[in-house]
Write an enzyme that holds these catalytic residues in place. Structure first.
Site, PDB file in Angstrom:
ATOM      1  N   LYS A   1       0.075   2.155   8.471  1.00 29.21           N
ATOM      2  CA  LYS A   1      -1.245   1.431   8.210  1.00 29.21           C
ATOM      3  C   LYS A   1      -0.791  -0.010   8.007  1.00 29.21           C
ATOM      4  O   LYS A   1      -1.088  -1.127   8.455  1.00 29.21           O
ATOM      5  CB  LYS A   1      -2.070   1.857   7.514  1.00 29.21           C
TER       6      LYS A   1
ATOM      7  N   ASP B   1     -21.429 -10.865  -7.224  1.00 27.03           N
ATOM      8  CA  ASP B   1     -22.992 -10.552  -7.816  1.00 27.03           C
ATOM      9  C   ASP B   1     -23.848 -11.847  -7.844  1.00 27.03           C
ATOM     10  O   ASP B   1     -25.085 -12.184  -7.451  1.00 27.03           O
ATOM     11  CB  ASP B   1     -23.205  -9.876  -9.280  1.00 27.03           C
TER      12      ASP B   1
ATOM     13  N   THR C   1     -18.209  -2.538   1.490  1.00 23.91           N
ATOM     14  CA  THR C   1     -18.474  -3.768   1.790  1.00 23.91           C
ATOM     15  C   THR C   1     -17.221  -4.629   2.139  1.00 23.91           C
ATOM     16  O   THR C   1     -15.995  -4.235   1.703  1.00 23.91           O
ATOM     17  CB  THR C   1     -18.949  -4.215   0.479  1.00 23.91           C
TER      18      THR C   1
ATOM     19  N   ASP D   1       0.909  -1.104   0.037  1.00 23.30           N
ATOM     20  CA  ASP D   1      -0.076   0.042  -0.185  1.00 23.30           C
ATOM     21  C   ASP D   1       0.971   1.388  -0.108  1.00 23.30           C
ATOM     22  O   ASP D   1       2.029   1.133   0.118  1.00 23.30           O
ATOM     23  CB  ASP D   1      -0.945  -0.066   1.145  1.00 23.30           C
TER      24      ASP D   1
ATOM     25  N   HIS E   1     -20.061  -5.683 -13.721  1.00 24.81           N
ATOM     26  CA  HIS E   1     -20.142  -5.697 -12.436  1.00 24.81           C
ATOM     27  C   HIS E   1     -20.811  -4.331 -12.052  1.00 24.81           C
ATOM     28  O   HIS E   1     -20.492  -3.432 -12.126  1.00 24.81           O
ATOM     29  CB  HIS E   1     -19.090  -6.014 -12.039  1.00 24.81           C
TER      30      HIS E   1
ATOM     31  N   ARG F   1     -24.604 -13.382  -4.480  1.00 27.47           N
ATOM     32  CA  ARG F   1     -25.860 -12.339  -3.711  1.00 27.47           C
ATOM     33  C   ARG F   1     -27.055 -13.129  -4.530  1.00 27.47           C
ATOM     34  O   ARG F   1     -28.222 -13.115  -3.941  1.00 27.47           O
ATOM     35  CB  ARG F   1     -25.686 -11.029  -4.229  1.00 27.47           C
TER      36      ARG F   1
ATOM     37  N   ARG G   1      -9.966   7.586  -2.773  1.00 30.24           N
ATOM     38  CA  ARG G   1     -11.179   8.138  -2.075  1.00 30.24           C
ATOM     39  C   ARG G   1     -11.601   9.140  -2.847  1.00 30.24           C
ATOM     40  O   ARG G   1     -10.904  10.044  -3.273  1.00 30.24           O
ATOM     41  CB  ARG G   1     -10.859   8.209  -0.416  1.00 30.24           C
TER      42      ARG G   1
ATOM     43  N   ASN H   1     -12.906  -1.243  -8.159  1.00 26.54           N
ATOM     44  CA  ASN H   1     -14.075  -0.567  -9.246  1.00 26.54           C
ATOM     45  C   ASN H   1     -13.654   0.468  -9.802  1.00 26.54           C
ATOM     46  O   ASN H   1     -12.866   1.333  -9.287  1.00 26.54           O
ATOM     47  CB  ASN H   1     -15.496  -0.416  -8.368  1.00 26.54           C
TER      48      ASN H   1
ATOM     49  N   ARG I   1     -17.301  12.203 -10.988  1.00 22.11           N
ATOM     50  CA  ARG I   1     -16.975  10.759 -11.094  1.00 22.11           C
ATOM     51  C   ARG I   1     -15.839  10.409 -12.057  1.00 22.11           C
ATOM     52  O   ARG I   1     -14.919   9.443 -11.812  1.00 22.11           O
ATOM     53  CB  ARG I   1     -18.282   9.992 -11.663  1.00 22.11           C
TER      54      ARG I   1
HETATM   55  N1  LIG Z   1     -15.184  -6.128  -7.318  1.00 21.98           N
HETATM   56  C1  LIG Z   1     -15.981  -6.251  -6.638  1.00 21.98           C
HETATM   57  O1  LIG Z   1     -17.171  -6.975  -6.171  1.00 21.98           O
HETATM   58  C2  LIG Z   1     -15.854  -5.146  -5.226  1.00 21.98           C
HETATM   59  C3  LIG Z   1     -16.475  -5.255  -4.119  1.00 21.98           C
HETATM   60  C4  LIG Z   1     -16.241  -4.500  -3.065  1.00 21.98           C
HETATM   61  C5  LIG Z   1     -15.374  -3.512  -3.198  1.00 21.98           C
HETATM   62  N2  LIG Z   1     -14.816  -3.500  -4.413  1.00 21.98           N
HETATM   63  C6  LIG Z   1     -13.783  -2.195  -4.520  1.00 21.98           C
HETATM   64  O2  LIG Z   1     -12.515  -2.649  -3.943  1.00 21.98           O
HETATM   65  C7  LIG Z   1     -11.781  -1.362  -3.748  1.00 21.98           C
HETATM   66  C8  LIG Z   1     -11.265  -1.146  -2.293  1.00 21.98           C
HETATM   67  O3  LIG Z   1     -12.243  -0.686  -1.536  1.00 21.98           O
HETATM   68  P1  LIG Z   1     -12.139  -0.435   0.094  1.00 21.98           P
HETATM   69  O4  LIG Z   1     -13.319  -0.417   0.705  1.00 21.98           O
HETATM   70  O5  LIG Z   1     -11.112  -1.236   0.526  1.00 21.98           O
HETATM   71  O6  LIG Z   1     -11.376   0.974  -0.292  1.00 21.98           O
HETATM   72  P2  LIG Z   1     -10.523   1.806   0.872  1.00 21.98           P
HETATM   73  O7  LIG Z   1     -10.424   3.092   0.471  1.00 21.98           O
HETATM   74  O8  LIG Z   1     -10.574   1.298   2.241  1.00 21.98           O
HETATM   75  O9  LIG Z   1      -8.968   1.062   0.477  1.00 21.98           O
HETATM   76  C9  LIG Z   1      -8.158   1.521  -0.437  1.00 21.98           C
HETATM   77  C10 LIG Z   1      -6.838   1.344  -0.314  1.00 21.98           C
HETATM   78  O10 LIG Z   1      -5.977   1.409  -1.539  1.00 21.98           O
HETATM   79  C11 LIG Z   1      -4.771   2.282  -0.866  1.00 21.98           C
HETATM   80  N3  LIG Z   1      -4.095   2.752  -2.154  1.00 21.98           N
HETATM   81  C12 LIG Z   1      -4.524   4.226  -2.837  1.00 21.98           C
HETATM   82  N4  LIG Z   1      -3.769   4.513  -3.722  1.00 21.98           N
HETATM   83  C13 LIG Z   1      -2.550   3.473  -3.823  1.00 21.98           C
HETATM   84  C14 LIG Z   1      -1.466   3.113  -4.623  1.00 21.98           C
HETATM   85  N5  LIG Z   1      -1.216   3.919  -5.526  1.00 21.98           N
HETATM   86  N6  LIG Z   1      -0.879   2.157  -4.426  1.00 21.98           N
HETATM   87  C15 LIG Z   1      -1.310   1.106  -3.593  1.00 21.98           C
HETATM   88  N7  LIG Z   1      -2.213   1.512  -2.523  1.00 21.98           N
HETATM   89  C16 LIG Z   1      -3.035   2.459  -2.770  1.00 21.98           C
HETATM   90  C17 LIG Z   1      -5.318   3.026   0.006  1.00 21.98           C
HETATM   91  O11 LIG Z   1      -4.161   3.562   0.888  1.00 21.98           O
HETATM   92  C18 LIG Z   1      -6.259   2.194   0.943  1.00 21.98           C
HETATM   93  O12 LIG Z   1      -5.672   1.664   1.720  1.00 21.98           O
HETATM   94  C19 LIG Z   1     -12.964  -0.134  -4.399  1.00 21.98           C
HETATM   95  O13 LIG Z   1     -12.422   0.006  -5.597  1.00 21.98           O
HETATM   96  C20 LIG Z   1     -14.108  -0.920  -4.432  1.00 21.98           C
HETATM   97  O14 LIG Z   1     -14.888  -0.197  -5.137  1.00 21.98           O
HETATM   98  C21 LIG Z   1     -14.967  -4.139  -5.438  1.00 21.98           C
HETATM   99  C1  LIG Z   2     -12.406   4.893  -7.784  1.00 26.75           C
HETATM  100  O1  LIG Z   2     -11.842   3.942  -6.703  1.00 26.75           O
HETATM  101  C2  LIG Z   2     -12.547   4.124  -5.591  1.00 26.75           C
HETATM  102  C3  LIG Z   2     -11.966   3.431  -4.542  1.00 26.75           C
HETATM  103  O2  LIG Z   2     -11.315   2.090  -4.930  1.00 26.75           O
HETATM  104  C4  LIG Z   2     -13.865   3.183  -5.880  1.00 26.75           C
HETATM  105  O3  LIG Z   2     -14.926   3.221  -4.644  1.00 26.75           O
HETATM  106  C5  LIG Z   2     -14.875   4.074  -6.959  1.00 26.75           C
HETATM  107  O4  LIG Z   2     -15.966   3.380  -7.490  1.00 26.75           O
HETATM  108  C6  LIG Z   2     -13.860   4.226  -8.180  1.00 26.75           C
HETATM  109  N1  LIG Z   2     -14.735   5.204  -8.923  1.00 26.75           N
HETATM  110  C7  LIG Z   2     -14.560   5.496 -10.215  1.00 26.75           C
HETATM  111  C8  LIG Z   2     -15.352   6.284 -11.073  1.00 26.75           C
HETATM  112  O5  LIG Z   2     -13.431   5.045 -10.955  1.00 26.75           O
END
Ligand SMILES: NC(=O)c1ccc[n+]([C@@H]2O[C@H](COP(=O)([O-])OP(=O)(O)OC[C@H]3O[C@@H](n4cnc5c(N)ncnc54)[C@H](O)[C@@H]3O)[C@@H](O)[C@H]2O)c1
Ligand SMILES: *[C@@H]1O[C@H](CO)[C@@H](O)[C@H](O)[C@H]1NC(C)=O
Ligand SMILES: *[C@@H]1O[C@H](CO)[C@@H](O)[C@H](O)[C@H]1NC(C)=O
Ligand SMILES: *[C@@H]1O[C@H](CO)[C@@H](O)[C@H](O)[C@H]1NC(C)=O
Length: 335
Positions: A60, A169, A251, A55, A196, A172, A102, A141, A109
């Protein structure tokens, strides 16, 4: 026995010949809620000998690493490492990417998406540099777009870049169908494919309950099996993630289990079929250069086969709409 050895806790056995065993290593990039849920599920399911965390947040990282290490007495023996330097990821069999930006206050967006894209541009080349034989498992995402991007940047063959896609999905979907019909979730076989997210496509034509095609029940007007109320279940699936985020802020558990489930199939070469995001051009009439979820066979070399599913006409059309929506979204990006 020589003198120095008698001062050691373990006495060496002189003629023990080391046997080379494959050291299975998984790297998780992004240690937010999702990344840590993936790491801890993989840890407890005994899927890897080493889990490396990466990270940008140095403090952290160290905290999460120590916290997992302190569980050592209760979990399978696994080496836990962490660093901001990608050298820590060297030799990974699978790299799971959950990093993301974030949203800033008032940020659009598109601007957020651009920041996510630039994060991927910094992460992917370094992962591949240190693990040229890795499989990339993309979770961040928008997962289909970032999987496409990861494939482009990585230079890896398309079979080694997989997005977690609609694997979650579909879980679910099966859960909600099983609740509605009051049967065990493992007796409901059902997949969601496509994007997705909002334009995902439920594969109604191949839903089976207890091995029996859904259509048999629909034709006989059996209670609980009315098409309209079943369709509402797909809406509930689409809204599912939003609902969890509204209630708890993010989630984590379900995506952690879903990712561990994919990791197991890949590492143990199980040839299971999962709906995941893959390079889709040329399949089911999709003409765009996109990744989206389709039922595919997974094993140690990644995507090993595409299921040639007999989709209903409506499903095929919806899938193509999903592909066009993704392709449109990709156009505005500096990929
Ligand atoms: N595909 C799916 O089904 C699914 C399901 C749930 C969440 N997600 C996605 O998973 C992602 C993470 O969610 P989260 O709740 O853990 O977010 P979060 O913000 O808690 O964690 C993101 C992490 O990425 C780190 N980060 C940011 N820039 C970085 C970089 N350049 N290099 C390395 N690390 C970096 C941040 O420091 C943070 O620890 C989101 O994009 C979310 O939408 C996908
Ligand atoms: C960008 O990344 C954040 C955190 O990973 C995610 O919650 C968000 O859905 C993403 N949004 C777009 C538009 O890429
Ligand atoms: C229902 O699920 C259980 C548990 O997975 C399985 O053992 C059983 O064979 C299934 N039944 C049918 C009819 O598919
Ligand atoms: C992985 O998920 C499939 C369903 O998609 C399920 O049948 C299987 O039991 C799961 N495996 C593990 C180890 O959780």
């Amino acid at each position: 026995m020589d003198q120095s050895a008698s001062n050691s806790f373990l006495l060496p056995i002189v003629d023990a010949v080391p046997i080379s065993t494959k050291h299975v290593k998984v790297t998780v990039v992004g240690i937010g809620n999702v990344g840590m849920a993936c790491a801890q599920t993989i840890l407890t399911q005994e899927l890897a000998e080493e889990i490396a965390l990466v990270d940008v947040e140095e403090k952290k990282l160290k905290g999460e690493m120590l916290d997992l290490q302190h569980a050592g007495a209760f979990v399978p023996r696994t080496k836990i490492t962490a660093d901001t330097d990608y050298a820590i990821s060297a030799g990974s069999d699978i790299c799971i990417v959950t990093a993301g930006a974030r949203q800033r206050e008032g940020e659009s967006r598109l601007s957020l998406l651009e920041r996510n894209v630039s994060i991927y541009k910094s992460i992917i080349p370094r992962l591949v540099e240190y693990s040229p034989d890795t499989i990339l498992l993309i979770v961040s995402n928008p997962v289909d777009i970032l999987s496409y991007l990861a494939w482009k940047i990585s230079g890896l063959p398309p079979n080694r870049v997989i997005g977690s896609g609609t694997n979650l999905d579909s879980s679910r979907f099966r859960f909600l169908l099983a609740e509605r019909l009051n049967v065990h979730v493992q007796n409901v076989s059902a997949n969601i494919i496509g994007e997705h997210g909002d334009s995902s496509v439920p594969m109604w034509s191949s839903v089976t309950v207890g091995g029996i095609p859904l259509n048999n029940f629909l034709d006989k007007n059996i209670n609980g099996f009315e098409m309209q109320s079943l369709r509402d279940i797909h809406t509930a699936v689409v809204n599912g993630a939003y609902e969890v985020i509204r209630l708890k802020g993010y989630t984590s558990w379900a995506i952690g289990y879903s990712t561990a489930n994919l990791t197991r199939t890949l590492l143990k070469n199980q040839q299971r079929i999962h709906p995941v995001s893959v390079y889709a051009k040329g399949l089911y009439g999709i003409e765009e250069d996109v990744f989206l979820s389709l039922p595919v066979q997974l094993g140690r070399s990644g995507v090993q086969g595409m299921v040639n599913a007999p989709l209903a006409e409506e499903e095929k059309n919806q899938l193509q709409v999903s592909a066009q929506a993704l392709w449109q979204a990709q156009q505005g990006l500096s990929l």
